[in-house]
Design a protein around this motif. Sequence first.
Motif, PDB file in Angstrom:
ATOM      1  N   PRO A   1      92.746  10.305  15.123  1.00  0.00           N
ATOM      2  CA  PRO A   1      91.769  10.189  16.189  1.00  0.00           C
ATOM      3  C   PRO A   1      91.874  11.374  17.148  1.00  0.00           C
ATOM      4  N   SER A   2      90.758  11.807  17.641  1.00  0.00           N
ATOM      5  CA  SER A   2      90.704  12.944  18.556  1.00  0.00           C
ATOM      6  C   SER A   2      89.924  12.573  19.803  1.00  0.00           C
ATOM      7  N   TYR A   3      90.300  13.179  20.904  1.00  0.00           N
ATOM      8  CA  TYR A   3      89.605  12.944  22.165  1.00  0.00           C
ATOM      9  C   TYR A   3      89.075  14.272  22.679  1.00  0.00           C
ATOM     10  N   LEU A   4      87.787  14.320  22.991  1.00  0.00           N
ATOM     11  CA  LEU A   4      87.151  15.509  23.521  1.00  0.00           C
ATOM     12  C   LEU A   4      87.264  15.507  25.038  1.00  0.00           C
ATOM     13  N   ILE A   5      87.979  16.481  25.568  1.00  0.00           N
ATOM     14  CA  ILE A   5      88.142  16.606  27.015  1.00  0.00           C
ATOM     15  C   ILE A   5      86.990  17.439  27.549  1.00  0.00           C
ATOM     16  N   SER A   6      86.177  16.814  28.384  1.00  0.00           N
ATOM     17  CA  SER A   6      85.031  17.494  28.985  1.00  0.00           C
ATOM     18  C   SER A   6      85.244  17.589  30.498  1.00  0.00           C
ATOM     19  N   ALA A   7      84.253  18.107  31.182  1.00  0.00           N
ATOM     20  CA  ALA A   7      84.337  18.230  32.644  1.00  0.00           C
ATOM     21  C   ALA A   7      84.401  16.875  33.331  1.00  0.00           C
ATOM     22  N   HIS A   8      84.036  15.812  32.634  1.00  0.00           N
ATOM     23  CA  HIS A   8      84.011  14.470  33.229  1.00  0.00           C
ATOM     24  C   HIS A   8      85.237  13.635  32.861  1.00  0.00           C
ATOM     25  N   THR A   9      86.124  14.175  32.059  1.00  0.00           N
ATOM     26  CA  THR A   9      87.295  13.428  31.618  1.00  0.00           C
ATOM     27  C   THR A   9      88.303  13.293  32.755  1.00  0.00           C
ATOM     28  N   LYS A  10      88.790  12.099  32.934  1.00  0.00           N
ATOM     29  CA  LYS A  10      89.828  11.821  33.929  1.00  0.00           C
ATOM     30  C   LYS A  10      91.139  11.551  33.188  1.00  0.00           C
ATOM     31  N   LYS A  11      92.239  11.738  33.870  1.00  0.00           N
ATOM     32  CA  LYS A  11      93.549  11.471  33.264  1.00  0.00           C
ATOM     33  C   LYS A  11      93.618  10.029  32.783  1.00  0.00           C
ATOM     34  N   ALA A  12      92.984   9.102  33.501  1.00  0.00           N
ATOM     35  CA  ALA A  12      92.962   7.688  33.100  1.00  0.00           C
ATOM     36  C   ALA A  12      92.274   7.511  31.750  1.00  0.00           C
ATOM     37  N   ASN A  13      91.235   8.314  31.470  1.00  0.00           N
ATOM     38  CA  ASN A  13      90.571   8.252  30.168  1.00  0.00           C
ATOM     39  C   ASN A  13      91.554   8.582  29.048  1.00  0.00           C
ATOM     40  N   LEU A  14      92.346   9.629  29.275  1.00  0.00           N
ATOM     41  CA  LEU A  14      93.336  10.010  28.265  1.00  0.00           C
ATOM     42  C   LEU A  14      94.418   8.950  28.117  1.00  0.00           C
ATOM     43  N   ASP A  15      94.857   8.395  29.234  1.00  0.00           N
ATOM     44  CA  ASP A  15      95.869   7.338  29.170  1.00  0.00           C
ATOM     45  C   ASP A  15      95.363   6.159  28.347  1.00  0.00           C
ATOM     46  N   ASN A  16      94.116   5.778  28.534  1.00  0.00           N
ATOM     47  CA  ASN A  16      93.527   4.685  27.742  1.00  0.00           C
ATOM     48  C   ASN A  16      93.452   5.065  26.258  1.00  0.00           C
ATOM     49  N   PHE A  17      93.081   6.304  25.983  1.00  0.00           N
ATOM     50  CA  PHE A  17      93.031   6.787  24.598  1.00  0.00           C
ATOM     51  C   PHE A  17      94.412   6.704  23.959  1.00  0.00           C
ATOM     52  N   PHE A  18      95.443   7.149  24.682  1.00  0.00           N
ATOM     53  CA  PHE A  18      96.803   7.103  24.151  1.00  0.00           C
ATOM     54  C   PHE A  18      97.264   5.662  23.912  1.00  0.00           C
ATOM     55  N   LYS A  19      96.877   4.741  24.788  1.00  0.00           N
ATOM     56  CA  LYS A  19      97.228   3.333  24.599  1.00  0.00           C
ATOM     57  C   LYS A  19      96.527   2.750  23.377  1.00  0.00           C
ATOM     58  N   LEU A  20      95.245   3.077  23.237  1.00  0.00           N
ATOM     59  CA  LEU A  20      94.459   2.573  22.112  1.00  0.00           C
ATOM     60  C   LEU A  20      95.049   3.012  20.776  1.00  0.00           C
ATOM     61  N   TYR A  21      95.574   4.225  20.732  1.00  0.00           N
ATOM     62  CA  TYR A  21      96.127   4.767  19.487  1.00  0.00           C
ATOM     63  C   TYR A  21      97.631   5.013  19.615  1.00  0.00           C
ATOM     64  N   SER A  22      98.315   4.103  20.260  1.00  0.00           N
ATOM     65  CA  SER A  22      99.744   4.274  20.519  1.00  0.00           C
ATOM     66  C   SER A  22     100.573   4.355  19.244  1.00  0.00           C
ATOM     67  N   ASP A  23     100.056   3.804  18.165  1.00  0.00           N
ATOM     68  CA  ASP A  23     100.802   3.814  16.904  1.00  0.00           C
ATOM     69  C   ASP A  23     100.358   4.943  15.958  1.00  0.00           C
ATOM     70  N   ARG A  24      99.547   5.875  16.467  1.00  0.00           N
ATOM     71  CA  ARG A  24      99.001   6.937  15.610  1.00  0.00           C
ATOM     72  C   ARG A  24      99.196   8.308  16.234  1.00  0.00           C
ATOM     73  N   ASN A  25      99.247   9.312  15.377  1.00  0.00           N
ATOM     74  CA  ASN A  25      99.178  10.689  15.853  1.00  0.00           C
ATOM     75  C   ASN A  25      97.735  10.984  16.225  1.00  0.00           C
ATOM     76  N   VAL A  26      97.543  11.822  17.233  1.00  0.00           N
ATOM     77  CA  VAL A  26      96.201  12.108  17.733  1.00  0.00           C
ATOM     78  C   VAL A  26      96.043  13.611  17.968  1.00  0.00           C
ATOM     79  N   ALA A  27      94.813  13.999  18.269  1.00  0.00           N
ATOM     80  CA  ALA A  27      94.511  15.380  18.645  1.00  0.00           C
ATOM     81  C   ALA A  27      93.672  15.361  19.915  1.00  0.00           C
TER      82      ALA A  27
END
Length: 190
Positions: A1-27
């Motif tokens: 799974p990958s997360y696109l960091i845009s001008a609207h991305t907040k650190k909380a968005n990334l934290d939620n992404f990391f929680k959602l895929y806590s058992d997986r490698n991500v990009a």
Amino acid sequence: PSYLISAHTKKANLDNFFKLYSDRNVALIYNSAHFADADIKSVAANGKIVYHVVLNEKVTAAQLALLPKEKLVDVRDSFNKMQRNADYDGVEFFTDRHKLVGRRICAVGDYTITGRSLDIGGGKPGAVAIHVSYKDKVTADIWMEHFVSDDKDRDVGDVSTKFLQAARKLVTQVDLRPKEFGSDFALLAY
């Protein structure tokens, strides 16, 4: 799974992404430099991130230095896109970024001949252009050569004839410079 960091991305968005895929490698894909350096440094330390993909130099030099080189992928749009096929001519430099792999980055990417945006058009083309990349045998830089049909007017000839005109030019150059173009299924088809 990958997360696109845009001008609207907040650190909380990334934290939620990391929680959602806590058992997986991500990009992470960086398309903006608005994150604070401290946030970039914190994210870069996350061992679950296998790739940090930077699009079109959209991070600062300071942020780039914070990302681990062994996980850094540099993606750039190096294709010099023209409005019409008839506008392409000859040879032009494409990239030398691949020379940094293993030293300053782990991989490179590009958009080949489509560029970052795909322009959908319609109608009969005035010219047919074939774009082929090759490695310079002296410098190892990647160059793009454009092979354009002789007929460049919409009202002259048909598409298949124009394609054959461009393909003949390509085949002639490949036969003259086989070490530069190499050999693959696409070239064999031409």
